[in-house]
Write an enzyme that holds these catalytic residues in place. Structure first.
Site, PDB file in Angstrom:
ATOM      1  N   GLU A 193       5.665   6.978  -7.781  1.00 33.71           N
ATOM      2  CA  GLU A 193       4.834   6.421  -6.707  1.00 33.71           C
ATOM      3  C   GLU A 193       5.642   6.327  -5.432  1.00 33.71           C
ATOM      4  O   GLU A 193       6.810   5.921  -5.503  1.00 33.71           O
ATOM      5  CB  GLU A 193       4.339   5.024  -7.083  1.00 33.71           C
ATOM      6  N   HIS A 210      -2.585   2.806  -6.679  1.00 36.59           N
ATOM      7  CA  HIS A 210      -1.937   1.483  -6.788  1.00 36.59           C
ATOM      8  C   HIS A 210      -2.549   0.485  -5.787  1.00 36.59           C
ATOM      9  O   HIS A 210      -1.858  -0.033  -4.898  1.00 36.59           O
ATOM     10  CB  HIS A 210      -0.414   1.591  -6.564  1.00 36.59           C
ATOM     11  N   ARG A 257       1.845  -0.953 -14.624  1.00 37.59           N
ATOM     12  CA  ARG A 257       2.934  -0.148 -14.088  1.00 37.59           C
ATOM     13  C   ARG A 257       2.939   1.224 -14.780  1.00 37.59           C
ATOM     14  O   ARG A 257       2.727   1.325 -15.995  1.00 37.59           O
ATOM     15  CB  ARG A 257       4.292  -0.815 -14.342  1.00 37.59           C
TER      16      ARG A 257
HETATM   17  C1  DGY Z   1       2.160  -6.396  -7.902  1.00 36.15           C
HETATM   18  O1  DGY Z   1       1.977  -7.472  -7.328  1.00 36.15           O
HETATM   19  O2  DGY Z   1       3.044  -6.252  -8.743  1.00 36.15           O
HETATM   20  C2  DGY Z   1       1.262  -5.276  -7.529  1.00 36.15           C
HETATM   21  O3  DGY Z   1       1.527  -4.148  -8.280  1.00 36.15           O
HETATM   22  C3  DGY Z   1       1.369  -4.953  -6.058  1.00 36.15           C
HETATM   23  O4  DGY Z   1       2.670  -4.790  -5.702  1.00 36.15           O
END
Ligand code: DGY
Length: 320
Positions: free
Chosen positions: A269, A287, A240
């Site tokens: 994002e 991402h 993240r």
């Molecule tokens: C997650 O599963 O957390 C990935 O970042 C995709 O959303």
């Protein structure tokens, strides 16, 4: 008359997921695949019994408080749930689930791609060849940082972190890790545990982040923590964006404290950080860690498994 629960699928999921969902639910599907504002989420909550969102829909405390009582479950199509205020949703009696396990391989693949690409000038090299201006070669040209046999530090040795460690061992890397708890030896597979992040960082020629974004981990990588890494280290983030102080990352690259970074996640994002575009030693992706066909189907099915269990009166496997 149909008695199927009404399910809102907030984004365009895989065809197999939509086919299966249609068997048991009356679907409201976001054909246009656009993002939803808080007001749109609240308005839709009056019409549905369940929501199957992605990390792109934000269920803040304010949204949780304003959702219609008709919504009983939010079955996320993601493992990360930092877009959900869990205490606020729990206070409303709304069940929340996620999709662990099924995206670990795909996410670790992207982390390894970022690591290799950042270490070996992927952006600079690709840009040069693509430009048609590649007119020179020398042994001192685009010399990168060798990955094989080097030390990797992993922060967050959960499911994805453990797969990343396995992939890193394929490159003969020495694996060091920080985790809230030391893993049992069969999961550790020889990885070296550090009780603190400060203890781990001096061993991280490469650092890969695999922990969730929480109040405690926000800004985990900052001026102080970058300074603890070996000079010229490489940072990889497929978890993240909030884990990194992005101004501190720029400063660390400018001072050569870090030699490169590979990022699939950003504080903002979609969009990313426009300041990063000036750095050809930052290898960036939008991402897409879990974005493979197999994994998208598996995520959709896991979310539907959770919904099916809930509407069958059982506790969903991935209830948080
Ligand atoms: C997650 O599963 O957390 C990935 O970042 C995709 O959303």
């Amino acid at each position: 008359m149909s008695t199927k629960p009404v399910l809102w699928i907030t984004r365009k999921l895989s065809a197999a997921t939509l086919r299966r969902a249609a068997e048991n639910y009356q679907l409201i599907v976001n054909e246009a695949d656009g993002l939803h504002s808080a007001d749109e989420i609240i308005a839709m909550s009056h019409k549905v019994d369940a929501i199957l969102p992605c990390h792109s829909e934000h269920f803040s405390a304010a949204v949780a408080g304003a959702l219609d009582a008709r919504v009983k479950i939010i079955a996320n199509h993601s493992v990360g749930v930092d877009h959900c205020d869990l205490p606020a949703l729990k206070a409303r009696g709304i069940v929340v689930t996620n999709t662990p396990d099924v995206l670990s391989d795909a996410t670790a693949e992207i982390a390894m791609l970022l690591l290799l690409g950042a270490a070996r000038h992927a952006v600079e090299g690709d840009t040069l060849v693509r430009s048609g201006k590649w007119d020179f070669w020398s042994p001192s040209f685009m010399v990168g940082k060798q990955v094989s046999g080097q030390r990797i530090g992993i922060i967050g040795m959960g499911r994805v972190g453990q797969v990343m460690a396995k992939r890193a061992r394929g490159f003969d890397m020495e694996v060091h890790y920080f985790n809230r708890r030391k893993l049992p030896a069969d999961l550790e597979q020889g990885a070296i545990f550090h009780e603190t992040i400060e203890g781990l960082l001096p061993n991280a020629d490469f650092l890969s982040l695999h922990c969730p974004a929480t109040a405690e981990t926000t800004g985990l990588m900052n001026d102080k923590t970058f300074a603890l890494m070996p000079k010229g280290a490489v940072l990889v983030n497929s978890a993240r964006g909030a884990l990194i102080d992005e101004d501190a990352l720029i400063a660390a690259l400018e001072s050569s404290q870090l030699s490169a970074a590979g990022l699939d996640c950003f504080v903002v994002e979609p969009g990313g950080n426009p300041k990063f575009a000036a750095f050809d030693n930052i290898f960036m992706l939008p991402h897409i860690g879990s974005a493979t066909g197999l994994t998208r189907d598996a995520m959709g099915f896991r979310a539907l498994d959770n919904l099916d269990a809930f509407f069958a009166g059982q506790q969903p496997k991935d209830q948080l």
